[in-house]
Write a protein that holds these residues in place. Structure first.
Motif, short mmCIF file in Angstrom:
data_model
loop_
_atom_site.label_atom_id
_atom_site.label_comp_id
_atom_site.label_asym_id
_atom_site.label_seq_id
_atom_site.Cartn_x
_atom_site.Cartn_y
_atom_site.Cartn_z
N LEU A 171 -4.45 13.23 -55.03
CA LEU A 171 -3.63 13.44 -53.83
C LEU A 171 -2.39 14.28 -54.13
CD1 LEU A 171 -3.94 9.88 -52.26
CD2 LEU A 171 -5.02 11.99 -51.44
N SER A 172 -1.89 14.21 -55.35
CA SER A 172 -0.77 15.08 -55.72
C SER A 172 -1.30 16.40 -56.23
CB SER A 172 0.09 14.41 -56.79
OG SER A 172 0.70 13.25 -56.30
N CYS A 173 -2.09 16.33 -57.29
CA CYS A 173 -2.66 17.55 -57.88
C CYS A 173 -4.18 17.52 -57.66
CB CYS A 173 -2.34 17.60 -59.37
SG CYS A 173 -3.00 19.06 -60.17
N PRO A 174 -4.71 18.46 -56.89
CA PRO A 174 -6.16 18.46 -56.62
C PRO A 174 -6.99 18.48 -57.91
CG PRO A 174 -5.05 20.06 -55.22
CD PRO A 174 -4.03 19.57 -56.21
N PHE A 175 -8.16 17.84 -57.87
CA PHE A 175 -9.08 17.88 -59.02
C PHE A 175 -9.38 19.32 -59.42
CE2 PHE A 175 -10.39 14.06 -56.52
CZ PHE A 175 -9.95 13.10 -57.41
N SER A 176 -9.40 20.17 -58.39
CA SER A 176 -9.83 21.55 -58.60
C SER A 176 -8.69 22.49 -58.97
CB SER A 176 -10.50 22.06 -57.30
OG SER A 176 -11.44 23.05 -57.57
N ALA A 177 -7.47 21.98 -59.03
CA ALA A 177 -6.32 22.83 -59.37
C ALA A 177 -6.51 23.45 -60.75
CB ALA A 177 -5.03 22.02 -59.33
N HIS A 178 -6.05 24.67 -60.89
CA HIS A 178 -6.27 25.43 -62.13
C HIS A 178 -5.87 24.66 -63.39
CE1 HIS A 178 -6.36 28.66 -64.99
NE2 HIS A 178 -5.07 28.59 -65.17
N ILE A 179 -4.66 24.13 -63.42
CA ILE A 179 -4.22 23.50 -64.68
C ILE A 179 -4.94 22.18 -64.94
CG2 ILE A 179 -1.94 24.62 -64.62
CD1 ILE A 179 -0.81 21.69 -64.11
N ARG A 180 -5.41 21.52 -63.87
CA ARG A 180 -6.12 20.25 -64.07
C ARG A 180 -7.54 20.49 -64.55
NH1 ARG A 180 -5.47 14.85 -60.34
NH2 ARG A 180 -7.05 13.60 -61.37
N ARG A 181 -8.10 21.65 -64.19
CA ARG A 181 -9.43 22.01 -64.68
C ARG A 181 -9.38 22.43 -66.15
NH1 ARG A 181 -13.72 24.08 -61.57
NH2 ARG A 181 -13.57 23.61 -59.36
N VAL A 182 -8.47 23.35 -66.44
CA VAL A 182 -8.48 23.97 -67.76
C VAL A 182 -7.97 23.00 -68.83
CG1 VAL A 182 -7.57 25.91 -69.08
CG2 VAL A 182 -8.24 26.24 -66.73
#
Lengths: 465, 208
Positions: free
Chosen positions: A313-324
């Motif tokens: 809810l804060s940082c999407p699963f798909s956000a760049h830094i959360r993916r990489v």
């Protein structure tokens, strides 16, 4: 029922031995200077003996990582070789054959794995990327243009009277205002901490075993790389995936404008895509508004985990830094994140697109990234194929990284929200691959080993060690 | 091994393929021969003739892939006592494969004893490539594969062995044909769609 192990390196309580920092290239362990400028130079070697002569001359100037945490040198030189380059320098066949398959094939041949299709296909890359003409890559980093010219001069003198050594590519790079990338985000904020390389910066997650990034040290599997052979060649060496990206800043701005109903919402969508606000403040710590003080605070801007944001809810699963760099976001999955890191040395090129401009000016601007690790296959290639260009690992189907995925105008970006998620559609390709290469970046003694190869040693006589 | 035809199948016209199938079936059984004519009639009439959503492609080094789903089939000799161990392990589980659930990419697994219980055939359908994740399996579920194969297959090198990938590949037999109803759905997609379907049903129940 089997329980998941917390981390791959759990069983190993012994810390990494001290790194031989005087033998490891500075580029591997040392963050770029600040501010920075520099140049990438690519050379082609038409004659093995001339290539080795060039190496012998340039070797004393290749920067080691000694005292890397005190960036005192005004400029430094890094050097790396493609498979074709090692061949051209007369590295023995048994050594060549011992390199991992992905390195022997080269990045262009791995296009299917890397999802380099369409506009990103090697056929569309800039010359000489993806061709057999790329042999030696030089990366020169400096604080000022004067320092840069000094190092460039050293590089030039190493081959100016060697007609079989040709410069096939040169590319300048430099810092944009406020240390932002062309999209307007503060960059270069995070790298994994290499165990044994010096004191950990505040807020870094657990250290990663040195063998993940430098060969001849134990890695996260408790193993020590045993190829390429011989040991003299691989000791303190590593691999570098070079990626040159073009960033379509106007398309990024237009997309935000189209999807948002206010400038504030534009900023929110942009931050959701990246996982950080433009200042560098991470969404997990600043979910609603940018917090420039947080973004600027090196002690805090990496001090976060996803443990309290498992719904995204804060940082999407798909956000760049959360993916990489998923940190602890995948702790309940059968994924050992410590096996999938790289050290990232990013540099920007081109001039910024002026504030507010929504039409592309046709200028070349973007970033060149050196993605460094001892195992291309389970580091760069895994991150690119599983985390950047796929969404299955986060139950997002084929959704790709909204920023650097190979989206073709039909991309999707999911923003978890309560009660109903928001889904952006028609995501275009904001970042195009202009070229890339897999390189081997040897330690300094290994460079000497290559430079001192005798023509007779080119015969297949290196024994496995 | 599959026999090679002189003309590659994709180079043949539909009529040539019909003719070749008729010739081959003519020397087979009567039931097969008659059924072939029904298939030809259906394919010609277009009732069952459609471009498939996906075609079989390679799942990496060996094996086939249909869209997002890949198949893996391995036949290897059993270790002495392997059949008993397999049965004991399955009885112990009593249907509990929650360790496999955790992997999140496995559609099914099948264990068959062959040739008077001297060999085991293992077949599975899974999402994407298993190859990139083998190190993760070894790190996060170090016993997950060894409990299925260790002591059962003769020569299973163990998940931690650097030889494990080569061992699997050397015993793997790629399918000649493979049908997948939903090649575009991974296990994770199915889980998500089930959740979504349930939510939609609840919503519809409320508003009806």
């Amino acid at each position: 029922m089997l329980s998941l192990k917390e981390s791959a390196g759990e069983a190993l309580s012994t810390p990494s031995p001290a790194l031989e920092v005087s033998d490891i290239q500075a580029t591997v362990l040392r963050p770029r200077p600040k501010p920075y400028c520099g140049e990438y130079v690519i050379l082609r070697v038409g004659n093995a003996e001339q290539g080795r002569e060039m190496l012998r001359r340039i070797l004393p100037h290749v920067a080691p990582a000694d005292e890397w945490w005190v960036p005192s040198l005004p400029g430094w030189l890094g050097i790396a070789f493609t498979f074709e380059g090692l061949k051209a320098l007369g590295v023995p066949q048994s050594s060549l054959d011992s390199f991992p398959i992905e390195f022997r094939q080269g990045m262009a041949a791995r296009a299917e794995t890397l999802h380099d299709f369409g506009a990103n296909a090697p056929a569309n890359w800039e010359y000489p990327f993806g061709t057999p003409d790329v042999h030696i890559a030089l990366a020169i980093y400096a604080k000022t243009n004067q320092d840069l010219q000094e190092v460039l001069d050293i590089a030039r003198k190493s081959h100016h009277d060697l007609p079989q050594i040709s410069v096939v590519y040169r590319m300048e790079f430099g810092e944009l205002p406020e240390g932002r990338n062309p999209f307007g985000f503060k960059d270069g904020l995070h790298n994994p901490h290499v165990e044994g390389s010096g004191p950990a910066p505040a807020g870094t997650e657990a250290q990663v075993k040195a063998g993940e990034f430098v060969m001849s040290y134990p890695d996260e599997k408790g193993e020590t790389a045993n190829v390429p052979i011989p040991l003299e060649l691989r000791r303190n060496g590593t691999f570098v995936a070079i990626r040159k990206f073009h960033m379509n800043v106007a398309a990024f701005r237009r997309y935000l404008r189209a999807e948002a109903s206010s400038p504030e919402e534009e900023e929110l969508i942009a931050a959701k895509m990246v996982g950080r606000w433009r200042s560098g403040a991470p969404l997990v710590l600043a979910p609603n508004h940018d917090d420039p003080a947080l973004g600027a605070d090196g002690n805090r801007n990496n001090d976060f985990s996803y443990a309290n944001d498992m719904k995204g809810l804060s940082c999407p699963f798909s956000a760049h830094i959360r993916r990489v760099n998923p940190r602890d976001a995948l702790k309940d999955e059968v994924v050992a994140v410590n096996l999938h890191h790289f050290l990232r040395r990013g540099t920007n090129y081109g001039s910024p697109l002026p504030e507010g401009v929504l039409e592309d000016d046709g200028a070349e601007r973007g970033g060149v990234f050196l993605l460094i690790g001892a195992y291309l296959h389970r580091q760069f290639e895994f991150i690119q194929s599983q985390w950047i260009t796929d969404g299955n690992f986060i139950s997002h189907g084929t959704e790709q990284d909204p920023l650097i995925g190979n989206n073709d105008g039909e991309g999707v970006f999911t923003i978890p929200r309560a009660p109903v998620r928001r889904r952006l559609k028609g995501v275009p390709r904001f970042v195009s691959v202009r070229g890339g290469e897999y390189c081997f970046m040897p330690g300094l003694r290994a460079l000497r080993w290559i430079a001192d190869l005798k023509p007779m040693m080119e015969a297949d006589n290196v024994r496995s060690r | 091994m599959a026999t090679r035809t002189v003309t590659k199948p994709e180079d043949q016209t539909f009529e040539q393929k019909i003719q070749r199938a008729r010739e081959l079936y003519a020397t087979g059984s009567e039931v097969g021969k008659a059924a072939l004519e029904v298939l030809i009639r259906d394919l010609k009439s277009g009732t069952s003739r459609r471009e498939p959503a996906t075609r079989m492609s390679s799942a990496g080094r060996i094996g086939n892939r249909q869209g997002k789903v890949s198949e893996l089939l391995v036949i290897a000799p059993l270790a002495p006592g392997g059949a008993e161990r397999l049965r004991a392990m399955l009885e112990l589980r009593d249907g509990d494969f929650s360790d496999t659930d955790k992997v999140g990419t496995v559609h099914d697994m099948r264990f068959l004893l062959l040739d008077n219980e001297t060999k085991m055939l293992f077949a599975t359908a899974y999402d994407g490539d298993w190859d990139p994740y083998i190190d993760d399996f070894a790190a996060k579920i170090p016993d997950g594969l060894d409990v299925l194969f260790g002591g059962i297959w003769e020569g299973w090198p163990g998940i931690h062995s650097p030889k494990v990938k080569d061992w699997i590949v050397s015993h793997q037999i790629p399918a000649v044909g493979w049908y997948v109803a939903h090649p575009d759905l991974t296990v994770k997609d199915i889980t998500r769609l089930k959740r979504l379907g349930k939510a939609v049903d609840e919503f519809l129940d409320k508003v009806q």
